[in-house]
Scaffold this active site. Structure first.
Site, PDB file in Angstrom:
ATOM      1  N   GLU A   1       0.848  -1.204   0.000  1.00 24.81           N
ATOM      2  CA  GLU A   1       0.000   0.000   0.000  1.00 24.81           C
ATOM      3  C   GLU A   1       0.876   1.244   0.000  1.00 24.81           C
ATOM      4  O   GLU A   1       1.082   1.876   1.040  1.00 24.81           O
ATOM      5  CB  GLU A   1      -0.941   0.020   1.220  1.00 24.81           C
ATOM      6  CG  GLU A   1      -2.110  -0.932   1.106  1.00 24.81           C
ATOM      7  CD  GLU A   1      -3.138  -0.733   2.222  1.00 24.81           C
ATOM      8  OE1 GLU A   1      -2.859   0.000   3.192  1.00 24.81           O
ATOM      9  OE2 GLU A   1      -4.240  -1.315   2.112  1.00 24.81           O
TER      10      GLU A   1
ATOM     11  N   GLU B   1      -6.407  -6.900  -1.588  1.00 25.13           N
ATOM     12  CA  GLU B   1      -6.878  -6.771  -0.196  1.00 25.13           C
ATOM     13  C   GLU B   1      -8.220  -6.051  -0.182  1.00 25.13           C
ATOM     14  O   GLU B   1      -8.388  -5.017  -0.826  1.00 25.13           O
ATOM     15  CB  GLU B   1      -5.855  -5.990   0.640  1.00 25.13           C
ATOM     16  CG  GLU B   1      -6.171  -5.945   2.125  1.00 25.13           C
ATOM     17  CD  GLU B   1      -5.077  -5.226   2.920  1.00 25.13           C
ATOM     18  OE1 GLU B   1      -3.879  -5.566   2.727  1.00 25.13           O
ATOM     19  OE2 GLU B   1      -5.402  -4.327   3.707  1.00 25.13           O
TER      20      GLU B   1
END
Length: 435
Positions: free
Chosen positions: A261, A353
């Site tokens: 991320e 995710e």
């Protein structure tokens, strides 16, 4: 039974009390006794090492009949580097004799063990149906060139919840849940990789082998989070991915996610990182698919006030890779969904995710908006892994607290509501076209 070889323990990484070192001559063999509850096709997984650069082929026979001749057992790079070679063969109900016989003057590889999956045809297992994946256009395609959707689970950080990733839980994930892919979430900071690179690399090696035994794809997640700029960890990433890709390059079920991320970093910074790291992996594993996280915590830039247009206008200069997107349905709704919809029409996307809760992985579940996302992903054959396969106290952890200390992971009794919901959706049949 061993003939023309000896049991030794002078190279690290074996399991049990040692491995078999074949004599340098043809005809030596290792024979295993396998008891099958019922007749049927089986996958035979031979864990081996070959520190030379030449193949060390063997003939694999079952009950005196050669079922696979000249299985190559190529070099693994070192005698302490172990891989698994698989063969499919029919077994009879009851006792079977599985023999691996060396066919050349160099003898066979060092054999560590035999893993047997019985009762389900190997062709029913996701990684064995689809084989080596590749990116074709905006889709992830199987070895037949057909777009597919992979569905699975992400571990929690393995520095905290390794106890949740063990044979019984993985058996449940592959069998009871019907998953296709295991995302191996290895944090870089937060008591993760940087604290003990050897330990965490070895954990990842082990989880890849466990996924392989169950016919799952293994998604190796370089879970950089804080700092959010992946360039801050690029030296560590080079070391880690070089070793992992070198060891598993002969497998067809490993996918590499090089930046979890990215945050507080521009798209240009992420692009620069990716264009340095993709060649590192390709130098070891030329056919591997690579995933790259997008800016704004994997939001295609939306959480940074940007958009997917940054990527469209300045794409990564590489092939056979995908961009990743993350969402938490209770927090990320219309604006994020619209960005995903636009991006999916132009970019290869994989959702590595997501959760049914808020972006913290906790709070109330929004199953209605989650279903809206999953319907879109299914219609567009965009793969996903759900967060997370643990018994953490948060609502996004699929198991009830305390479950991972035990050995029961099947059924719904051990699951929180989010776990029950995601298991039900993963159990629907896969669509893996082969022609």
């Amino acid at each position: 039974m061993v003939a023309g070889g000896a049991t030794e323990s002078n190279h690290a990484g074996y399991t049990g009390s040692g491995f078999v070192n074949y004599d340098n001559a043809p005809g030596g063999y290792v024979e295993f006794t396998v008891t099958a509850a019922a007749a049927g096709q089986a996958t035979l997984g031979f864990r081996y090492a070959n520190g030379t650069t030449a193949n060390r082929p063997v003939d694999v026979s079952v009950n005196g009949v050669v079922r696979a001749g000249g299985v190559p057992f190529p070099g693994t790079g070192a005698w302490s580097t172990w891989r698994t070679a698989t063969v499919t063969a029919p077994l009879v109900a009851g006792v079977n004799r599985v023999r691996a016989t060396a066919t050349t003057t160099a003898g066979g590889p060092n054999l560590d063990r035999l893993d047997v999956t019985v009762g389900t045809p190997a062709t029913a297992r996701p990684a064995e149906v689809n084989g080596q994946l590749r990116v074709c256009g905006t889709k992830l395609c199987n070895r037949y060139g057909k777009p597919i959707q992979l569905r699975g689970m992400s571990t929690h950080g393995i520095q905290w919840y390794a106890q949740c990733v063990k044979p019984a839980s993985l058996d449940a994930l592959a069998g009871d849940w019907g998953a296709d892919v295991l995302r191996i979430s290895m944090y870089v900071q937060e008591d993760g990789y940087e604290t003990d690179p050897r330990r965490f690399t070895d954990l990842v090696h082990g989880y890849i082998e466990e996924a392989t035994r169950r016919g799952l794809y293994a998604l190796v997640d370089w879970h950089q989070l804080d700092p959010g700029d992946p360039n801050a960890n690029i030296a560590l990433a080079r070391t880690f991915f070089t070793e992992v890709a070198a060891r598993h390059r002969d497998k067809t079920n490993v996918i590499y996610d090089i930046a979890n991320e990215p945050n507080n970093v521009s798209w240009a910074g992420i692009k620069s990182y990716a264009e340095q790291m993709i060649p590192v992996i390709r130098a070891q594993d030329p056919e591997a698919v690579v995933f790259v996280g997008t800016h704004g915590w994997g939001s295609l830039g939306i959480s940074d006030g940007r958009s997917e247009q940054d990527i469209v206008n300045n794409p990564i200069n590489a092939t056979n890779f995908m961009y990743t997107f993350h969402f938490y349905a209770a927090s990320h709704q219309d604006e994020y969904f619209a960005a995903l919809t636009r991006a999916a029409a132009r970019l290869p996307i994989f959702v590595t995710e997501f959760g049914t809760q808020t972006y913290t992985g906790d709070g109330a579940n929004d199953f209605a908006y989650s279903q809206k996302y999953l319907d879109f992903l299914a219609a567009n054959k965009i793969g996903w892994t759900n967060w997370n396969f643990s018994d953490d106290f948060r609502s996004g952890a699929v198991f009830k607290e305390g479950t991972c200390a035990g050995s029961t992971f099947t059924g719904t009794g051990v699951l929180k509501p989010a776990g029950q919901w995601i298991r039900e959706r993963m159990r629907t049949p896969d669509d893996f076209p082969t022609s």
